[in-house]
Design a protein around this motif. Structure first.
Motif, PDB file in Angstrom:
ATOM      1  N   THR A  65       0.840  -1.194   0.000  1.00 15.88           N
ATOM      2  CA  THR A  65       0.000   0.000   0.000  1.00 15.88           C
ATOM      3  C   THR A  65       0.877   1.247   0.000  1.00 15.88           C
ATOM      4  O   THR A  65       1.931   1.277   0.627  1.00 15.88           O
ATOM      5  CB  THR A  65      -0.914   0.020   1.241  1.00 15.88           C
ATOM      6  OG1 THR A  65      -1.805  -1.096   1.181  1.00 15.88           O
ATOM      7  CG2 THR A  65      -1.741   1.306   1.305  1.00 15.88           C
ATOM      8  N   CYS A  66       0.434   2.272  -0.728  1.00 11.45           N
ATOM      9  CA  CYS A  66       1.083   3.567  -0.713  1.00 11.45           C
ATOM     10  C   CYS A  66       0.413   4.432   0.359  1.00 11.45           C
ATOM     11  O   CYS A  66      -0.820   4.512   0.408  1.00 11.45           O
ATOM     12  CB  CYS A  66       0.962   4.238  -2.082  1.00 11.45           C
ATOM     13  SG  CYS A  66       1.774   5.850  -2.165  1.00 11.45           S
ATOM     14  N   PHE A  67       1.226   5.058   1.200  1.00  8.94           N
ATOM     15  CA  PHE A  67       0.716   5.910   2.271  1.00  8.94           C
ATOM     16  C   PHE A  67       1.194   7.343   2.050  1.00  8.94           C
ATOM     17  O   PHE A  67       2.382   7.579   1.849  1.00  8.94           O
ATOM     18  CB  PHE A  67       1.200   5.415   3.630  1.00  8.94           C
ATOM     19  CG  PHE A  67       0.701   4.044   3.981  1.00  8.94           C
ATOM     20  CD1 PHE A  67      -0.574   3.873   4.509  1.00  8.94           C
ATOM     21  CD2 PHE A  67       1.492   2.929   3.768  1.00  8.94           C
ATOM     22  CE1 PHE A  67      -1.044   2.603   4.828  1.00  8.94           C
ATOM     23  CE2 PHE A  67       1.030   1.657   4.082  1.00  8.94           C
ATOM     24  CZ  PHE A  67      -0.240   1.495   4.608  1.00  8.94           C
ATOM     25  N   ALA A  68       0.257   8.288   2.089  1.00 15.53           N
ATOM     26  CA  ALA A  68       0.573   9.706   1.955  1.00 15.53           C
ATOM     27  C   ALA A  68       0.232  10.404   3.262  1.00 15.53           C
ATOM     28  O   ALA A  68      -0.886  10.272   3.766  1.00 15.53           O
ATOM     29  CB  ALA A  68      -0.211  10.324   0.801  1.00 15.53           C
ATOM     30  N   PRO A  73       7.588  11.396  11.046  1.00 16.61           N
ATOM     31  CA  PRO A  73       7.750  10.233  11.932  1.00 16.61           C
ATOM     32  C   PRO A  73       6.825   9.073  11.536  1.00 16.61           C
ATOM     33  O   PRO A  73       7.234   7.909  11.579  1.00 16.61           O
ATOM     34  CB  PRO A  73       7.393  10.787  13.312  1.00 16.61           C
ATOM     35  CG  PRO A  73       7.728  12.236  13.228  1.00 16.61           C
ATOM     36  CD  PRO A  73       7.367  12.637  11.824  1.00 16.61           C
ATOM     37  N   ALA A  74       5.595   9.377  11.155  1.00 21.28           N
ATOM     38  CA  ALA A  74       4.669   8.321  10.734  1.00 21.28           C
ATOM     39  C   ALA A  74       5.149   7.671   9.444  1.00 21.28           C
ATOM     40  O   ALA A  74       5.127   6.438   9.308  1.00 21.28           O
ATOM     41  CB  ALA A  74       3.268   8.894  10.550  1.00 21.28           C
ATOM     42  N   LEU A  75       5.602   8.471   8.488  1.00 18.85           N
ATOM     43  CA  LEU A  75       6.057   7.932   7.211  1.00 18.85           C
ATOM     44  C   LEU A  75       7.276   7.034   7.384  1.00 18.85           C
ATOM     45  O   LEU A  75       7.381   5.990   6.732  1.00 18.85           O
ATOM     46  CB  LEU A  75       6.375   9.072   6.242  1.00 18.85           C
ATOM     47  CG  LEU A  75       5.162   9.871   5.742  1.00 18.85           C
ATOM     48  CD1 LEU A  75       5.617  11.091   4.954  1.00 18.85           C
ATOM     49  CD2 LEU A  75       4.237   9.001   4.889  1.00 18.85           C
ATOM     50  N   ARG A  76       8.179   7.417   8.272  1.00 17.33           N
ATOM     51  CA  ARG A  76       9.354   6.576   8.512  1.00 17.33           C
ATOM     52  C   ARG A  76       8.946   5.210   9.056  1.00 17.33           C
ATOM     53  O   ARG A  76       9.456   4.175   8.615  1.00 17.33           O
ATOM     54  CB  ARG A  76      10.312   7.272   9.485  1.00 17.33           C
ATOM     55  CG  ARG A  76      11.166   8.353   8.848  1.00 17.33           C
ATOM     56  CD  ARG A  76      12.305   8.759   9.758  1.00 17.33           C
ATOM     57  NE  ARG A  76      11.827   9.451  10.946  1.00 17.33           N
ATOM     58  CZ  ARG A  76      11.677  10.769  11.033  1.00 17.33           C
ATOM     59  NH1 ARG A  76      11.961  11.534  10.001  1.00 17.33           N
ATOM     60  NH2 ARG A  76      11.251  11.321  12.150  1.00 17.33           N
ATOM     61  N   GLY A  83       5.647  -0.460   3.887  1.00 14.50           N
ATOM     62  CA  GLY A  83       4.775   0.336   3.031  1.00 14.50           C
ATOM     63  C   GLY A  83       5.563   1.304   2.173  1.00 14.50           C
ATOM     64  O   GLY A  83       6.733   1.572   2.417  1.00 14.50           O
ATOM     65  N   GLU A  84       4.897   1.841   1.163  1.00 12.77           N
ATOM     66  CA  GLU A  84       5.476   2.915   0.349  1.00 12.77           C
ATOM     67  C   GLU A  84       5.019   4.232   0.951  1.00 12.77           C
ATOM     68  O   GLU A  84       3.818   4.484   1.076  1.00 12.77           O
ATOM     69  CB  GLU A  84       5.011   2.810  -1.102  1.00 12.77           C
ATOM     70  CG  GLU A  84       5.592   3.898  -1.992  1.00 12.77           C
ATOM     71  CD  GLU A  84       5.086   3.822  -3.420  1.00 12.77           C
ATOM     72  OE1 GLU A  84       5.286   4.796  -4.178  1.00 12.77           O
ATOM     73  OE2 GLU A  84       4.461   2.798  -3.779  1.00 12.77           O
ATOM     74  N   ALA A  85       5.949   5.078   1.349  1.00 11.02           N
ATOM     75  CA  ALA A  85       5.628   6.289   2.095  1.00 11.02           C
ATOM     76  C   ALA A  85       5.932   7.533   1.266  1.00 11.02           C
ATOM     77  O   ALA A  85       7.038   7.685   0.747  1.00 11.02           O
ATOM     78  CB  ALA A  85       6.419   6.329   3.403  1.00 11.02           C
ATOM     79  N   VAL A  86       4.940   8.435   1.166  1.00 16.00           N
ATOM     80  CA  VAL A  86       5.065   9.647   0.363  1.00 16.00           C
ATOM     81  C   VAL A  86       4.624  10.839   1.206  1.00 16.00           C
ATOM     82  O   VAL A  86       3.541  10.816   1.809  1.00 16.00           O
ATOM     83  CB  VAL A  86       4.198   9.562  -0.909  1.00 16.00           C
ATOM     84  CG1 VAL A  86       4.278  10.855  -1.708  1.00 16.00           C
ATOM     85  CG2 VAL A  86       4.621   8.374  -1.769  1.00 16.00           C
ATOM     86  N   HIS A  87       5.441  11.872   1.243  1.00 16.66           N
ATOM     87  CA  HIS A  87       5.103  13.094   1.978  1.00 16.66           C
ATOM     88  C   HIS A  87       4.181  13.939   1.109  1.00 16.66           C
ATOM     89  O   HIS A  87       4.586  14.446   0.055  1.00 16.66           O
ATOM     90  CB  HIS A  87       6.381  13.859   2.317  1.00 16.66           C
ATOM     91  CG  HIS A  87       6.160  15.004   3.246  1.00 16.66           C
ATOM     92  ND1 HIS A  87       6.162  16.312   2.837  1.00 16.66           N
ATOM     93  CD2 HIS A  87       5.903  15.022   4.584  1.00 16.66           C
ATOM     94  CE1 HIS A  87       5.944  17.093   3.876  1.00 16.66           C
ATOM     95  NE2 HIS A  87       5.771  16.340   4.952  1.00 16.66           N
ATOM     96  N   ALA A  88       2.907  14.085   1.521  1.00 13.59           N
ATOM     97  CA  ALA A  88       1.939  14.780   0.675  1.00 13.59           C
ATOM     98  C   ALA A  88       0.712  15.178   1.475  1.00 13.59           C
ATOM     99  O   ALA A  88       0.415  14.593   2.518  1.00 13.59           O
ATOM    100  CB  ALA A  88       1.513  13.892  -0.491  1.00 13.59           C
ATOM    101  N   SER A  91      -5.003  17.398  -0.143  1.00 15.29           N
ATOM    102  CA  SER A  91      -5.490  18.335  -1.157  1.00 15.29           C
ATOM    103  C   SER A  91      -4.509  18.534  -2.305  1.00 15.29           C
ATOM    104  O   SER A  91      -4.777  19.316  -3.221  1.00 15.29           O
ATOM    105  CB  SER A  91      -5.783  19.696  -0.509  1.00 15.29           C
ATOM    106  OG  SER A  91      -4.651  20.169   0.193  1.00 15.29           O
ATOM    107  N   ALA A  92      -3.383  17.824  -2.289  1.00 14.63           N
ATOM    108  CA  ALA A  92      -2.398  17.933  -3.368  1.00 14.63           C
ATOM    109  C   ALA A  92      -1.631  16.615  -3.462  1.00 14.63           C
ATOM    110  O   ALA A  92      -0.459  16.527  -3.103  1.00 14.63           O
ATOM    111  CB  ALA A  92      -1.442  19.099  -3.123  1.00 14.63           C
ATOM    112  N   LEU A  93      -2.296  15.579  -3.948  1.00 14.35           N
ATOM    113  CA  LEU A  93      -1.706  14.248  -3.995  1.00 14.35           C
ATOM    114  C   LEU A  93      -0.830  14.105  -5.243  1.00 14.35           C
ATOM    115  O   LEU A  93      -1.284  14.397  -6.355  1.00 14.35           O
ATOM    116  CB  LEU A  93      -2.810  13.185  -3.999  1.00 14.35           C
ATOM    117  CG  LEU A  93      -3.664  13.137  -2.728  1.00 14.35           C
ATOM    118  CD1 LEU A  93      -4.865  12.209  -2.925  1.00 14.35           C
ATOM    119  CD2 LEU A  93      -2.835  12.673  -1.531  1.00 14.35           C
ATOM    120  N   PRO A  94       0.404  13.639  -5.097  1.00 11.99           N
ATOM    121  CA  PRO A  94       1.342  13.561  -6.217  1.00 11.99           C
ATOM    122  C   PRO A  94       1.221  12.274  -7.031  1.00 11.99           C
ATOM    123  O   PRO A  94       2.207  11.572  -7.271  1.00 11.99           O
ATOM    124  CB  PRO A  94       2.698  13.653  -5.513  1.00 11.99           C
ATOM    125  CG  PRO A  94       2.470  12.939  -4.220  1.00 11.99           C
ATOM    126  CD  PRO A  94       1.049  13.264  -3.822  1.00 11.99           C
TER     127      PRO A  94
END
Length: 244
Positions: A65-68, A73-76, A83-88, A91-94
């Motif tokens: 699963t991709c997580f935005a 700290p949560a993404l790490r 999981g796949e972690a993306v900083h986003a 309202s602006a999903l990459p």
């Protein structure tokens, strides 16, 4: 139309609060939540999955699963768990249009000032025929200091929520009463005080006592077709389908 300054202040409040929370919290596996009986078959049928702003309480399977999220700290922690972690921002999903078959947004759209933009992005990345798993608090009459403490911008009127979903191309398939917030206002007040004034002690109890007990004693979700009667429901879980 929300002002950029208001949106920025709200986003910064949420980032500070949840960075501090997730930095000291423990990751809870999605299988431990009462949403899992609903999530498991949806996830098994969907290879392209996105969960927005899960913190350390993801509801979709972590692996694959991709997580935005805006919380580093949560993404790490999610990345370390597979999981796949993306900083986003919601309202602006990459991501490209129709990139996912299953999208989860649990307790997030009430945190943003411009929820129209948030729903537009959720709709854009969800493929036609895809599923949106959504959880939101209801009824402004039920607003408490806890809502402000955790960074809520609103609670939803049921008819406004239904109209918002319809505008962005979602139909409600099933719904259920949902939520893990304690019903006792005194307990909430005590928790807020300790998080503010005795944070280390509060997080010790949260990780070792509060969260384990909350997960252990969750009631099974009673999901029913369409939108349930939400007059006395504090938080609702919706399984929605993206139309054409």
């Amino acid at each position: 139309m929300p002002s950029p300054d208001t949106e920025r202040r709200l986003r910064e409040h949420n980032r500070r609060f949840y960075d501090a929370l997730w930095r000291d919290a423990r990751l809870v596996a999605p299988e431990r939540f009462n949403t899992w009986p609903i999530v498991a078959p949806l996830a098994a049928a969907s290879t392209r999955r996105l969960e927005v702003a899960p913190g350390l309480r993801p509801r979709l399977p972590i692996e694959g699963t991709c997580f935005a999220d805006i919380s580093l700290p949560a993404l790490r922690a999610l990345h370390e768990a597979g999981g796949e972690a993306v900083h986003a921002l919601v309202s602006a999903l990459p991501f490209g249009d129709a990139a996912f078959d299953l999208v989860a947004a649990m307790d997030i759209v009430e945190h943003v000032d411009d929820d129209e933009a948030a729903f537009a992005e959720l709709a854009r990345v969800c493929a036609p025929g895809g599923c949106l798993l959504l959880s939101v608090p209801l009824h402004m009459s039920a607003w408490t200091p806890f809502d402000e403490f955790v960074g809520h911008r609103r609670r939803y009127a049921p008819e406004a929520l239904l109209a918002l979903l319809t505008r962005h191309g979602f139909e409600i398939e099933r719904s259920a009463a949902h939520g893990m917030q304690p019903s006792s206002s005194r307990l909430l007040d005590l928790g807020m005080w300790f998080l503010t004034h005795q944070r280390k002690r509060a997080m010790w109890w949260y990780n070792r006592v509060g969260m384990p007990l909350s997960v252990r004693f969750q009631a099974p979700l009673d999901a029913r077709p369409g939108l349930i009667d939400v007059e006395r429901v504090d938080t609702v879980l919706l399984v929605c389908r993206r139309t054409g």
